[in-house]
Scaffold this motif. Structure first.
Motif, mmCIF file in Angstrom:
data_model
loop_
_atom_site.group_PDB
_atom_site.id
_atom_site.type_symbol
_atom_site.label_atom_id
_atom_site.label_comp_id
_atom_site.label_asym_id
_atom_site.label_seq_id
_atom_site.Cartn_x
_atom_site.Cartn_y
_atom_site.Cartn_z
ATOM 1 N N MET A 1 0.837 -1.199 0.000
ATOM 2 C CA MET A 1 0.000 0.000 0.000
ATOM 3 C C MET A 1 0.868 1.243 0.000
ATOM 4 S SD MET A 1 -3.135 0.899 -0.064
ATOM 5 C CE MET A 1 -4.123 2.379 0.132
ATOM 6 N N PHE A 2 1.952 1.180 0.788
ATOM 7 C CA PHE A 2 2.862 2.328 0.856
ATOM 8 C C PHE A 2 3.563 2.538 -0.483
ATOM 9 C CE2 PHE A 2 4.594 5.461 3.421
ATOM 10 C CZ PHE A 2 5.938 5.602 3.151
ATOM 11 N N ALA A 3 3.971 1.443 -1.136
ATOM 12 C CA ALA A 3 4.632 1.522 -2.442
ATOM 13 C C ALA A 3 3.681 2.077 -3.482
ATOM 14 C CB ALA A 3 5.146 0.145 -2.868
ATOM 15 N N ARG A 4 2.378 1.762 -3.387
ATOM 16 C CA ARG A 4 1.426 2.284 -4.350
ATOM 17 C C ARG A 4 1.330 3.803 -4.243
ATOM 18 N NH1 ARG A 4 -4.232 -0.591 -4.325
ATOM 19 N NH2 ARG A 4 -2.800 -2.306 -4.789
ATOM 20 N N LYS A 5 1.365 4.320 -3.031
ATOM 21 C CA LYS A 5 1.382 5.771 -2.850
ATOM 22 C C LYS A 5 2.599 6.382 -3.519
ATOM 23 C CE LYS A 5 -1.155 6.158 1.519
ATOM 24 N NZ LYS A 5 -1.067 6.643 2.905
ATOM 25 N N THR A 6 3.719 5.674 -3.448
ATOM 26 C CA THR A 6 4.943 6.162 -4.069
ATOM 27 C C THR A 6 4.769 6.321 -5.572
ATOM 28 O OG1 THR A 6 6.238 5.060 -2.373
ATOM 29 C CG2 THR A 6 7.399 5.720 -4.361
ATOM 30 N N VAL A 7 4.115 5.328 -6.211
ATOM 31 C CA VAL A 7 3.902 5.399 -7.658
ATOM 32 C C VAL A 7 3.031 6.583 -8.004
ATOM 33 C CG1 VAL A 7 2.933 4.186 -9.631
ATOM 34 C CG2 VAL A 7 4.190 2.912 -7.902
ATOM 35 N N VAL A 8 1.970 6.808 -7.225
ATOM 36 C CA VAL A 8 1.106 7.965 -7.454
ATOM 37 C C VAL A 8 1.899 9.258 -7.350
ATOM 38 C CG1 VAL A 8 -0.868 9.231 -6.585
ATOM 39 C CG2 VAL A 8 -0.956 6.744 -6.705
ATOM 40 N N ALA A 9 2.794 9.341 -6.322
ATOM 41 C CA ALA A 9 3.599 10.538 -6.146
ATOM 42 C C ALA A 9 4.485 10.776 -7.359
ATOM 43 C CB ALA A 9 4.457 10.410 -4.883
ATOM 44 N N GLU A 10 5.052 9.702 -7.945
ATOM 45 C CA GLU A 10 5.912 9.856 -9.108
ATOM 46 C C GLU A 10 5.110 10.369 -10.292
ATOM 47 O OE1 GLU A 10 8.879 9.665 -12.006
ATOM 48 O OE2 GLU A 10 8.801 10.018 -9.844
ATOM 49 N N LYS A 11 3.874 9.868 -10.464
ATOM 50 C CA LYS A 11 3.051 10.333 -11.572
ATOM 51 C C LYS A 11 2.715 11.805 -11.429
ATOM 52 C CE LYS A 11 0.895 5.882 -12.650
ATOM 53 N NZ LYS A 11 -0.373 5.126 -12.691
ATOM 54 N N SER A 36 10.731 11.442 10.954
ATOM 55 C CA SER A 36 11.621 10.278 10.957
ATOM 56 C C SER A 36 12.229 9.974 9.597
ATOM 57 C CB SER A 36 10.870 9.037 11.460
ATOM 58 O OG SER A 36 9.764 8.750 10.617
ATOM 59 N N GLY A 37 11.687 10.564 8.526
ATOM 60 C CA GLY A 37 12.215 10.304 7.197
ATOM 61 C C GLY A 37 11.814 8.937 6.679
ATOM 62 N N LEU A 38 12.310 8.574 5.511
ATOM 63 C CA LEU A 38 12.005 7.275 4.926
ATOM 64 C C LEU A 38 12.764 6.180 5.661
ATOM 65 C CD1 LEU A 38 12.344 8.165 1.128
ATOM 66 C CD2 LEU A 38 10.229 8.004 2.451
ATOM 67 N N ASP A 39 12.191 4.976 5.629
ATOM 68 C CA ASP A 39 12.967 3.848 6.146
ATOM 69 C C ASP A 39 13.802 3.267 5.009
ATOM 70 O OD1 ASP A 39 11.523 1.588 4.785
ATOM 71 O OD2 ASP A 39 9.850 2.356 5.976
ATOM 72 N N SER A 40 14.791 2.480 5.334
ATOM 73 C CA SER A 40 15.762 1.992 4.349
ATOM 74 C C SER A 40 15.106 1.145 3.265
ATOM 75 C CB SER A 40 16.850 1.174 5.055
ATOM 76 O OG SER A 40 17.556 1.981 5.975
ATOM 77 N N ARG A 41 14.119 0.319 3.624
ATOM 78 C CA ARG A 41 13.471 -0.530 2.630
ATOM 79 C C ARG A 41 12.694 0.308 1.621
ATOM 80 N NH1 ARG A 41 10.109 -5.024 5.719
ATOM 81 N NH2 ARG A 41 9.515 -3.155 6.891
ATOM 82 N N GLU A 42 11.971 1.305 2.120
ATOM 83 C CA GLU A 42 11.216 2.170 1.205
ATOM 84 C C GLU A 42 12.153 2.969 0.311
ATOM 85 O OE1 GLU A 42 8.217 4.072 -0.820
ATOM 86 O OE2 GLU A 42 8.215 2.253 0.402
ATOM 87 N N ALA A 43 13.278 3.434 0.885
ATOM 88 C CA ALA A 43 14.254 4.177 0.083
ATOM 89 C C ALA A 43 14.822 3.298 -1.031
ATOM 90 C CB ALA A 43 15.377 4.697 0.973
ATOM 91 N N ALA A 44 15.067 2.025 -0.725
ATOM 92 C CA ALA A 44 15.585 1.103 -1.739
ATOM 93 C C ALA A 44 14.567 0.881 -2.847
ATOM 94 C CB ALA A 44 15.960 -0.234 -1.082
ATOM 95 N N LYS A 45 13.275 0.772 -2.475
ATOM 96 C CA LYS A 45 12.228 0.611 -3.485
ATOM 97 C C LYS A 45 12.166 1.833 -4.399
ATOM 98 C CE LYS A 45 9.161 -2.273 -0.636
ATOM 99 N NZ LYS A 45 7.836 -2.315 0.053
ATOM 100 N N ARG A 46 12.255 3.011 -3.806
ATOM 101 C CA ARG A 46 12.170 4.228 -4.624
ATOM 102 C C ARG A 46 13.401 4.398 -5.507
ATOM 103 N NH1 ARG A 46 8.993 8.863 -1.081
ATOM 104 N NH2 ARG A 46 7.498 7.437 -0.100
ATOM 105 N N LEU A 47 14.551 3.980 -4.993
ATOM 106 C CA LEU A 47 15.759 4.061 -5.813
ATOM 107 C C LEU A 47 15.626 3.160 -7.037
ATOM 108 C CD1 LEU A 47 18.631 5.174 -6.135
ATOM 109 C CD2 LEU A 47 19.453 3.242 -4.787
#
Length: 508
Positions: A1-11, A36-47
């Motif tokens: 669900m969190f990753a899906r928000k990321t895709v929307v943000a990129e669009k 707290s900023g991004l966590d490492s796993r989410e940062a890796a997904k976005r990278l």
């Protein structure tokens, strides 16, 4: 669900005007916890999703491409044709000599172009900064290319901004945006304002752009664009789409080759026709015509041109100008008009004190800003500053009432240590002038530490600092050397003359 928000943000990234949104709205759009900023796993997904935060460069030309580029010249092709015909006719010595010239020309060209490409690649590696980000609730340093949209980035004086940021905090933050907008004066940033969507790039006071330099202060921001999506990336993309044109020298050499080739063929045909009409054997006349054609080809011209350009490139490197293509040396020399927007685009965005006035006396200041060495001159003659106490006092105030600082940057051609100024160019110029008078900032600030300040304000047009007279010395540039003044306090004011004079009851 969190990753899906990321895709929307990129669009939405390409069509949102980040400067018109509040920090909370942006954090919501990018699914970023500000505290707290991004966590490492989410940062890796976005990278993985967005790619590295770097400007995509065109692939470096291969050795074969560089080699073939050396033969993309009509005169060189003419020489190859002449060598081939000479070989077919049994003139091996002349054929080998012509081919040797062609190979020498190609070798020199490939070596120079390869060196330029390697130098540019080395510069790019040096220009890849680290960044301070908030990850997993803690502040840490990561390589610039690993920054992703949604990261919380910290910036402070002397840092290059690693990506496009929407500021959420700005404390006396000023950025040098000359490389992007041409604005020579540092731009004051304000994280709390919201702007209209159509505000021009140079007026976006709540945004920090990739590649700009933090002049003073500190700040914190959310990454809204990385890599080729940043403003500097958009400029790089436009530059990469520019069609590469032949240089004036290449055009003239091609024109000369075609004229020589056409003239040689015409003369050869005429000689062959006249000899045949006069009864000479056709084969003999053909050999004579071919000999004339070969003799008409300027074998040494390509090598002479290449060597001349290589020498020109070496001279440009001595002047700290790196030329990527050998033929560009002549192009630069053919330039008659340079169109530029503002001062900060062409200059180094540095300022230097060259003349001072105090107590009715003018003094000229000479020397290098890098090594902090120079003289103070009156009527072109060096003077002892101890005879000009008002000048020393002015330099003392300018050095203490100052937020710039000097950093050691290494050796300076055997002339001692070299320094780099970090901070406002005007304040840096005052700091360097005081250093030339023998007052380095660190011991001066230790003897007169700052205990309070009122930062510069565009309304008051001055800056006020309060200093503790802790360790004054008779040999420093301050006006204090009496024992009774120890442990006292002094106020230093620097600003616009009209505003400062209004605060004074007396002046020297």
């Amino acid at each position: 669900m969190f990753a899906r928000k990321t895709v929307v943000a990129e669009k939405k990234q390409s069509r949102l005007d980040w400067h018109s949104l509040s920090a909370e709205d942006i954090a919501r759009q990018l699914a970023t916890p500000i505290e707290s900023g991004l966590d490492s796993r989410e940062a890796a997904k976005r990278l993985e999703l967005y790619g590295p935060n770097q400007i995509a460069a065109l692939p470096r030309p291969t050795f074969l491409q560089l080699l073939l580029a050396q033969f993309n010249n009509f005169i060189v092709l003419l020489l190859i044709a002449a060598a081939s015909i000479s070989g077919l006719l049994g003139e091996w010595i002349e054929a080998v000599a012509i081919l040797a010239i062609v190979v020498l020309n190609a070798t020199l060209g490939v070596i120079q172009d390869r060196r330029a490409e390697e130098a540019l690649a080395a510069l790019k590696k040096l220009a890849a900064p680290e960044a301070q980000v908030l990850r997993d609730g803690s502040r840490r340093g990561i390589p610039g290319p690993e920054i992703v949209p949604g990261d919380i980035v910290f910036i402070e004086a002397g840092n290059f901004v690693p990506a496009d940021l929407r500021l959420v905090e700005a404390v006396n933050l000023r950025l040098e945006e000359a490389a992007l907008t041409g604005e020579s004066v540092p731009v004051q940033k304000d994280a709390n304002i919201r702007l209209e969507a159509n505000v021009p790039l140079g007026d976006r006071k709540n945004t920090a752009f990739m590649g700009t330099l933090v002049n003073s202060g500190r700040g914190r921001g959310i990454v809204v664009s990385t890599g080729m999506h940043t403003q500097i990336g958009l400029i790089a993309e436009m530059l990469q789409n520019v069609k590469e044109e032949t240089t004036p020298l290449q055009k003239r050499l091609d024109g000369l080759g075609k004229v020589l080739g056409g003239a040689a063929l015409a003369v050869c045909a005429l000689v062959f026709a006249i000899g045949w009409m006069r009864g000479h054997p056709p084969l003999e006349m053909f050999m004579l015509a071919v000999g004339l054609a070969i003799a008409a080809v300027p074998e040494g011209l390509p090598a002479v041109v290449t060597i001349s350009l290589a020498l020109g490139m070496r001279e440009m490197v001595k002047r700290h100008a790196l030329i990527r293509r050998l033929s560009s040396v002549e192009t630069l020399g053919s330039t008659t008009v340079i169109c530029s927007d503002k001062t900060g685009t062409l200059t180094q965005n540095k300022m230097t004190v060259t003349r001072m006035w105090a107590d009715g006396s003018f003094l000229d200041v000479s020397g290098s800003d890098n090594t902090l060495k120079g003289d103070f001159l009156a009527q072109d003659q060096p003077v002892r500053l101890t005879d000009f106490q008002a000048t020393l006092t002015a330099l003392w105030v300018g050095a203490l009432n100052n937020d710039a600082h000097l950093e050691v940057s290494g050796e300076s051609n055997g002339k001692g240590m070299s320094y780099r100024m970090v901070g406002d160019p005007t304040e840096g110029a005052l700091l360097v002038a005081a250093a030339k008078a023998g007052a380095l900032p660190r011991p001066l600030n230790q003897a007169y530490p700052r205990v309070a300040e009122i930062p510069f304000d565009s309304t008051r047009k001055n800056m006020v600092t309060v200093h503790h007279i802790l360790h004054p010395h008779p040999e420093d540039i301050s006006p204090f050397d009496e024992q009774k003044l120890y442990s006292g306090y002094v106020i230093a004011v620097k600003g616009a003359p009209d505003m400062v004079l209004n605060l004074c009851s007396r002046y020297q």
